[in-house]
Design a protein around this motif. Structure first.
Motif, short mmCIF file in Angstrom:
data_model
loop_
_atom_site.label_atom_id
_atom_site.label_comp_id
_atom_site.label_asym_id
_atom_site.label_seq_id
_atom_site.Cartn_x
_atom_site.Cartn_y
_atom_site.Cartn_z
N TYR A 1 0.85 -1.19 0.00
CA TYR A 1 0.00 0.00 0.00
C TYR A 1 0.88 1.23 0.00
N PHE A 2 0.44 2.29 -0.65
CA PHE A 2 0.97 3.62 -0.41
C PHE A 2 -0.18 4.43 0.19
N LYS A 3 -0.07 4.76 1.46
CA LYS A 3 -1.19 5.30 2.24
C LYS A 3 -2.36 4.32 2.10
N VAL A 4 -3.52 4.77 1.62
CA VAL A 4 -4.64 3.81 1.54
C VAL A 4 -4.73 3.15 0.17
N LYS A 5 -3.85 3.57 -0.75
CA LYS A 5 -3.93 3.03 -2.11
C LYS A 5 -3.26 1.65 -2.17
N ARG A 6 -4.06 0.63 -2.51
CA ARG A 6 -3.49 -0.71 -2.59
C ARG A 6 -2.89 -0.92 -3.98
N ILE A 7 -1.60 -1.27 -4.01
CA ILE A 7 -0.91 -1.46 -5.29
C ILE A 7 -0.82 -2.95 -5.63
N LEU A 8 -0.36 -3.75 -4.68
CA LEU A 8 -0.19 -5.18 -4.94
C LEU A 8 -0.86 -6.00 -3.85
N GLY B 1 2.86 -5.56 -17.73
CA GLY B 1 1.72 -4.88 -17.09
C GLY B 1 1.70 -3.43 -17.49
N SER B 2 0.55 -2.81 -17.35
CA SER B 2 0.39 -1.43 -17.81
C SER B 2 1.11 -0.46 -16.87
N ASN B 3 1.19 0.80 -17.27
CA ASN B 3 1.87 1.82 -16.44
C ASN B 3 1.24 1.88 -15.06
N GLY B 4 2.11 1.86 -14.06
CA GLY B 4 1.64 2.05 -12.68
C GLY B 4 1.03 0.80 -12.04
N CYS B 5 1.14 -0.36 -12.71
CA CYS B 5 0.50 -1.57 -12.13
C CYS B 5 1.32 -2.15 -10.98
N GLY B 6 2.60 -1.78 -10.88
CA GLY B 6 3.40 -2.27 -9.75
C GLY B 6 4.60 -3.12 -10.12
N LYS B 7 5.03 -3.09 -11.39
CA LYS B 7 6.17 -3.91 -11.82
C LYS B 7 7.46 -3.52 -11.10
N SER B 8 7.75 -2.20 -11.13
CA SER B 8 8.99 -1.75 -10.47
C SER B 8 8.92 -2.01 -8.98
N CYS B 9 7.75 -1.76 -8.39
CA CYS B 9 7.61 -2.01 -6.95
C CYS B 9 7.88 -3.48 -6.64
N LEU B 10 7.38 -4.37 -7.47
CA LEU B 10 7.59 -5.80 -7.20
C LEU B 10 9.08 -6.14 -7.25
N PRO C 1 17.93 -0.77 -11.53
CA PRO C 1 16.72 0.04 -11.35
C PRO C 1 16.34 0.73 -12.67
N GLN C 2 15.15 1.33 -12.64
CA GLN C 2 14.64 1.98 -13.86
C GLN C 2 15.50 3.21 -14.23
N HIS C 3 16.10 3.82 -13.21
CA HIS C 3 16.85 5.05 -13.47
C HIS C 3 18.35 4.81 -13.24
N ASP D 1 15.05 -3.89 -14.49
CA ASP D 1 13.88 -3.03 -14.70
C ASP D 1 14.12 -2.17 -15.96
N GLU D 2 13.43 -2.48 -17.00
CA GLU D 2 13.49 -1.77 -18.29
C GLU D 2 14.91 -1.71 -18.88
N PRO D 3 15.54 -2.86 -19.09
CA PRO D 3 16.90 -2.85 -19.65
C PRO D 3 16.95 -2.39 -21.11
N ASP E 1 9.81 -4.82 -18.92
CA ASP E 1 10.02 -3.78 -19.91
C ASP E 1 8.71 -3.59 -20.67
N HIS E 2 8.51 -2.37 -21.18
CA HIS E 2 7.32 -2.15 -22.01
C HIS E 2 7.51 -2.66 -23.44
N MET E 3 8.74 -2.98 -23.80
CA MET E 3 8.96 -3.56 -25.14
C MET E 3 8.59 -5.03 -25.04
#
Ligand SMILES: Nc1ncnc2c1ncn2[C@@H]1O[C@H](COP(=O)(O)OP(=O)(O)OP(=O)(O)O)[C@@H](O)[C@H]1O
Length: 220
Positions: free
Chosen positions: A11-18, A35-44, A80-82, A147-149, A178-180
């Motif tokens: 969770y981030f505050k009350v928002k459940r991600i995974l 998975g789509s943008n913001g679905c939780g791939k990087s978090c996982l 990492p992604q960055h 993450d996104e190589p 990766d999104h590719m």
């Protein structure tokens, strides 16, 4: 080696991600996460690495629970992604630090030979990404998280990195997102889709359309 992760609740505050994540992989396998943008791939990936602490998670290696963060076990390397290498570090220092052979790198990527004594902030985004991906992939860790190589890489470099990933998997567990998606599909032995906070193991690629990750008709 078998790596399993389940019972993840993030969770981030009350928002459940995974919630309801299950992922199993083993040495010799590349596991793709889509998975789509913001679905939780990087978090996982961060949760597996141990740098993000969710409300719950359960990690097992060869059926044994791992209670401390995985990065403290020295089993894992994470892209990492960055950008993660400091700007002022020289390329040759990064190779030394990660105990990766510069000469082997140059054998595969000859045009990079001019960069040996250059610092990371002198590279283009794609050049930097390639080197960072390479040193993580070739590090002597048994679990590699990427993450996104492929982002920012030119097509020929993507093909070389895919070949390297397939070679390295022989003695490693590799988890990649990766999104590719075509490169993920080409490279992976197993694919999980994250949707609605859950992982879904994809048995047939048309499920990626059924779950509305891809528009219908993309696969065939
Ligand atoms: N530190 C944070 N604080 C609050 N919310 C966060 C934080 N980090 C991530 N999130 C949220 O968690 C969700 C999942 O983020 P994550 O970066 O894992 O997505 P992703 O699947 O990798 O997305 P993308 O493909 O766009 O990179 C997003 O909705 C994001 O806004």
């Amino acid at each position: 080696m078998i790596l399993e992760i389940d019972n993840v609740e993030l969770y981030f505050k009350v928002k459940r991600i995974l919630n309801g994540v299950y992922l199993k992989t083993e040495t010799g396998k590349i596991t793709g996460i889509l998975g789509s943008n913001g679905c939780g791939k990087s978090c996982l990936l961060k949760i597996i690495f141990g740098s993000l602490k969710p409300k719950y998670k359960f990690v097992r290696i060869d059926s044994k629970p791992i209670l401390k963060p995985l990065y403290q076990t020295k089993l894992v390397a994470y892209l990492p992604q960055h950008h993660f290498v400091p700007n002022s570090m020289r390329i040759k220092t990064a190779f030394k630090l990660f105990k990766v052979s510069w000469n082997n790198f140059i054998a595969d990527f000859e045009s990079f030979s001019i960069f040996k004594n250059v610092s990371f902030n002198k590279l283009s985004g794609g050049e930097r990404r390639l080197i960072e991906t390479y040193i993580i992939l070739k590090s002597d860790k048994k679990i590699i998280l990427l993450d996104e190589p492929f982002s920012h890489l030119a097509p020929l470099h993507i093909e070389k990195v895919k070949a390297l990933i397939s070679k390295e998997k022989q003695h490693k567990i590799i988890i990649i997102t990766d999104h590719m998606y075509r490169h993920i599909i080409d490279t992976s032995d197993n694919i999980y889709l994250i949707k609605g906070g859950h992982t879904k193991l994809i048995n047939d690629l048309t499920e990626l359309e059924d779950y509305k990750y891809l528009s219908s008709g993309t696969i065939n």
